[in-house]
Scaffold this motif. Structure first.
Motif, short mmCIF file in Angstrom:
data_model
loop_
_atom_site.label_atom_id
_atom_site.label_comp_id
_atom_site.label_asym_id
_atom_site.label_seq_id
_atom_site.Cartn_x
_atom_site.Cartn_y
_atom_site.Cartn_z
N HIS A 136 -0.98 43.71 -3.79
CA HIS A 136 -2.29 43.97 -2.92
C HIS A 136 -2.82 42.19 -2.64
O HIS A 136 -2.63 41.07 -3.15
CB HIS A 136 -3.22 44.37 -3.92
CG HIS A 136 -4.40 43.84 -2.75
ND1 HIS A 136 -5.02 45.04 -2.16
CD2 HIS A 136 -5.86 43.38 -2.47
CE1 HIS A 136 -6.34 44.39 -1.29
NE2 HIS A 136 -6.95 43.91 -1.95
N GLN A 137 -3.06 42.14 -0.88
CA GLN A 137 -3.14 40.80 -0.84
C GLN A 137 -4.84 40.50 0.08
O GLN A 137 -5.12 41.97 0.72
CB GLN A 137 -2.12 40.22 0.01
CG GLN A 137 -2.80 38.81 0.76
CD GLN A 137 -1.21 38.15 1.54
OE1 GLN A 137 -0.38 38.65 1.76
NE2 GLN A 137 -1.51 37.23 1.96
N ALA A 138 -5.52 40.03 0.04
CA ALA A 138 -7.33 39.97 0.13
C ALA A 138 -6.23 39.21 2.00
O ALA A 138 -5.96 39.20 1.74
CB ALA A 138 -7.84 38.78 -0.40
N LYS A 139 -7.69 39.65 2.32
CA LYS A 139 -7.96 39.07 3.84
C LYS A 139 -7.58 38.23 3.94
O LYS A 139 -8.15 36.76 3.35
CB LYS A 139 -8.77 39.34 5.39
CG LYS A 139 -9.58 41.12 4.85
CD LYS A 139 -10.73 41.35 5.72
CE LYS A 139 -10.13 42.91 5.43
NZ LYS A 139 -12.13 43.54 6.44
N ASN A 140 -7.09 37.41 5.44
CA ASN A 140 -6.51 36.27 5.67
C ASN A 140 -8.35 35.60 6.55
O ASN A 140 -8.78 36.30 7.05
CB ASN A 140 -5.99 35.87 6.36
CG ASN A 140 -4.60 36.04 5.99
OD1 ASN A 140 -3.40 35.90 4.26
ND2 ASN A 140 -3.07 36.34 7.25
N ARG A 141 -8.37 34.36 6.05
CA ARG A 141 -9.23 33.68 6.50
C ARG A 141 -8.86 32.41 7.20
O ARG A 141 -8.34 31.96 6.65
CB ARG A 141 -10.38 32.81 5.66
CG ARG A 141 -11.17 34.12 4.83
CD ARG A 141 -11.75 33.86 3.54
NE ARG A 141 -13.00 33.69 4.19
CZ ARG A 141 -14.25 35.11 4.49
NH1 ARG A 141 -13.75 35.94 4.10
NH2 ARG A 141 -15.17 34.27 4.98
N TYR A 142 -9.83 32.44 8.58
CA TYR A 142 -9.65 31.46 9.22
C TYR A 142 -11.07 30.67 9.38
O TYR A 142 -11.66 31.42 10.25
CB TYR A 142 -9.20 31.65 11.32
CG TYR A 142 -8.27 30.27 11.94
CD1 TYR A 142 -7.77 29.28 11.53
CD2 TYR A 142 -9.36 30.09 12.92
CE1 TYR A 142 -7.31 28.75 12.00
CE2 TYR A 142 -9.29 29.15 13.78
CZ TYR A 142 -8.74 28.08 13.47
OH TYR A 142 -8.14 27.17 13.87
N PRO A 167 -9.70 40.55 10.62
CA PRO A 167 -9.42 42.37 9.85
C PRO A 167 -8.54 42.81 10.13
O PRO A 167 -8.12 43.75 9.98
CB PRO A 167 -10.93 42.35 11.26
CG PRO A 167 -10.76 42.02 12.93
CD PRO A 167 -9.97 40.63 11.95
N ASP A 168 -7.21 41.92 10.47
CA ASP A 168 -6.14 42.47 10.46
C ASP A 168 -5.07 41.57 9.81
O ASP A 168 -3.67 41.58 10.36
CB ASP A 168 -5.74 42.41 12.07
CG ASP A 168 -5.73 42.95 13.26
OD1 ASP A 168 -7.00 44.37 13.23
OD2 ASP A 168 -6.53 42.21 14.08
N SER A 169 -5.34 41.43 8.62
CA SER A 169 -4.38 41.24 7.86
C SER A 169 -5.07 41.41 6.16
O SER A 169 -5.94 42.08 5.95
CB SER A 169 -4.84 39.44 7.30
OG SER A 169 -6.19 39.42 7.40
N GLY A 170 -4.25 41.88 5.42
CA GLY A 170 -4.07 41.59 3.63
C GLY A 170 -3.93 43.85 4.11
O GLY A 170 -4.37 44.39 4.69
N GLY A 171 -3.94 44.21 2.67
CA GLY A 171 -3.93 45.88 2.40
C GLY A 171 -2.81 45.56 0.73
O GLY A 171 -2.73 44.01 0.40
N THR A 172 -2.69 46.67 1.17
CA THR A 172 -1.84 46.71 -0.34
C THR A 172 -0.31 47.72 0.21
O THR A 172 -0.83 48.40 0.46
CB THR A 172 -2.40 48.01 -1.15
OG1 THR A 172 -4.34 47.82 -1.49
CG2 THR A 172 -2.00 48.45 -2.29
N ARG A 173 0.48 47.62 -0.37
CA ARG A 173 1.88 47.86 -0.95
C ARG A 173 2.33 47.91 -1.38
O ARG A 173 2.24 47.67 -3.15
CB ARG A 173 2.33 46.88 0.05
CG ARG A 173 2.55 46.96 1.86
CD ARG A 173 2.88 45.38 1.96
NE ARG A 173 3.22 45.55 3.75
CZ ARG A 173 2.64 44.22 4.00
NH1 ARG A 173 1.52 43.61 3.54
NH2 ARG A 173 3.01 44.74 5.05
N ASP A 221 -1.53 50.40 3.08
CA ASP A 221 -2.75 50.84 3.34
C ASP A 221 -3.06 48.87 3.60
O ASP A 221 -3.49 48.55 2.89
CB ASP A 221 -3.46 51.53 2.06
CG ASP A 221 -4.53 51.31 2.07
OD1 ASP A 221 -5.43 51.49 3.46
OD2 ASP A 221 -5.47 51.84 1.43
N LEU A 222 -2.94 48.87 5.40
CA LEU A 222 -2.42 47.79 5.09
C LEU A 222 -4.65 47.67 6.19
O LEU A 222 -4.85 48.96 6.76
CB LEU A 222 -2.07 47.37 6.19
CG LEU A 222 -0.82 47.11 5.31
CD1 LEU A 222 -0.11 46.57 6.19
CD2 LEU A 222 -1.05 46.72 4.11
#
Length: 295
Positions: free
Chosen positions: A230-236, A242-248, A275-276
Motif C-alpha cells: 500500500h502506498q499513500a498518495k504522492n504530494r507536490y 489524486p492519480d497516485s498511490g493505492g493498494t496492490r 485498487d489504485l
C-alpha cells in the motif's frame, strides 16, 4: 541467506555456514555467519501498460539490484543495496518518449535476531530491522522536453528511513518467511512520494530430491509468495496527487536451485488486486531472476 543453524542437508546430519532457500522478493530472518558475506544480484523487469487514462502510457523499468550482507555475529547483520535503473515512459497519444538510466538510491539497514528457537530439524527466528535509503541516484535529469518526471528519475533526492520485522520458520522439508515493513518517504525539490507499507509471505518447499542422501549436490525448491503493498498518495508542494498511490496484491510463483555456496532463482509477480487512486498506471507483471553467493 547464509546462516549458522540447522538446515536441510542430510537426514540427521546438519551442516553449518551454507546457503538455504529464502524469499525472492524480500529478506529472511536467518543469520549471516560471523565475519562472512553474502552477495545477491537480481535483474528485475517491471512492465506497466494498463492505463485507465486516455494518454495510453506505457512504463518499462529494468533494474540490476546488488545486495551485500555481512555478519557481525550470530545476532547482528549489516546490509547494503544499490540499484542500477533503466526507465522508459511512452505517452502513446502524445507520441512522446522519456528515458533515463543510471545508479539509483543506495540503502543501508541493520538486522537483529531478537528471538531464536532451535530444535532438531527446525528453527524459528524473529528479527527486526531498520535502515535508510540515501539520495545517491540522480533526481534532476532532463531531456529535450525539460525536467523528467519523478517516475522516470533514477533517484528520489530524499532521505527515507524504513523498518520492520521478519520471521522465518525452517524445517528439513520447507521454510516459511513473513515480513511487515514501512518506509517513510520525505520530500525533495517539492515532491514527496507516498509512504509505503507492505506485508509479505513466502513458502519454499523442497521439490527435489524427495529423499535426502549423502552427496546430493543441490536442492530444487518451489517458491510461492504473496506481496501486499500500500502506498499513500504522492504530494507536490503540499498538494496530494489524486492519480497516485493505492493498494496492490501480488501472487509470486518461483523456483530456486540451492547448493552449498550459490543459488540461482527466478519468479514472476502477478497482480491479483490493484485498487489504485484515480488514473494511476497499473502494473502488468514484474519478472525477477538472480543468484546469491556466500564467501
Amino acid at each position: 541467506m547464509k546462516h549458522s543453524v540447522l538446515i536441510p542437508g542430510l537426514a540427521g546430519l546438519f551442516l553449518y555456514g551454507t546457503l538455504q532457500a529464502a524469499p525472492i522478493t524480500f529478506n529472511t530472518a536467518l543469520a549471516v555467519g560471523q565475519g562472512e558475506y553474502v552477495l545477491r544480484q537480481q535483474l528485475i523487469g517491471l512492465q506497466s501498460g494498463h492505463d485507465p487514462s486516455r494518454l495510453n502510457r506505457d512504463r518499462r523499468e529494468t533494474t540490476a539490484l546488488t545486495a551485500l550482507g555481512y555478519g557481525l555475529n550470530n545476532q547482528w547483520a549489516l546490509f547494503a543495496t544499490l540499484p542500477y535503473r533503466k526507465i522508459d515512459l511512452d505517452l502513446g497519444e502524445a507520441s512522446i518518449s522519456r528515458h533515463s538510466s543510471g545508479l539509483g538510491d543506495m540503502s543501508f539497514f541493520v538486522r537483529y535476531t531478537a528471538y531464536q528457537d532451535d530444535a532438531p530439524g527446525k528453527t524459528l527466528r524473529i528479527a527486526p530491522f531498520a535502515g535508510l535509503k540515501t539520495p545517491t541516484g540522480s533526481h534532476r535529469e532532463k531531456d529535450r522536453y525539460g525536467l523528467l518526471p519523478p517516475s522516470v528519475q533514477s533517484g528520489s533526492g530524499s532521505w527515507d528511513p524504513f523498518g520492520g520485522v521478519v520471521m522465518t520458520y525452517q524445517t528439513l522439508q520447507f521454510q516459511f518467511d513473513g515480513q511487515a515493513s514501512y518506509r517513510f518517504n520525505t520530500a525533495a525539490d517539492g515532491f514527496e512520494a507516498g509512504d509505503i507499507a507492505r506485508l509479505d509471505a513466502s513458502l519454499q518447499y523442497r521439490l527435489f530430491p524427495r529423499k535426502l542422501s549423502r552427496g546430493t549436490p543441490g536442492f530444487l525448491y518451489g517458491v510461492l509468495e504473496m506481496n501486499l503493498v500500500h502506498q499513500a498518495k504522492n504530494r507536490y508542494r503540499g498538494h496530494a496527487d489524486p492519480d497516485s498511490g493505492g493498494t496492490r496484491l501480488f501472487l509470486t510463483p518461483g523456483l530456486q536451485y540451492v547448493t552449498r555456496r550459490w543459488i540461482i532463482e527466478g519468479a514472476i509477480q502477478l497482480p491479483l488486486v490493484q485498487d489504485l487512486n484515480g488514473k494511476a498506471l497499473e502494473n502488468d507483471y514484474i519478472l525477477r531472476g538472480g543468484f546469491r553467493f556466500n564467501f
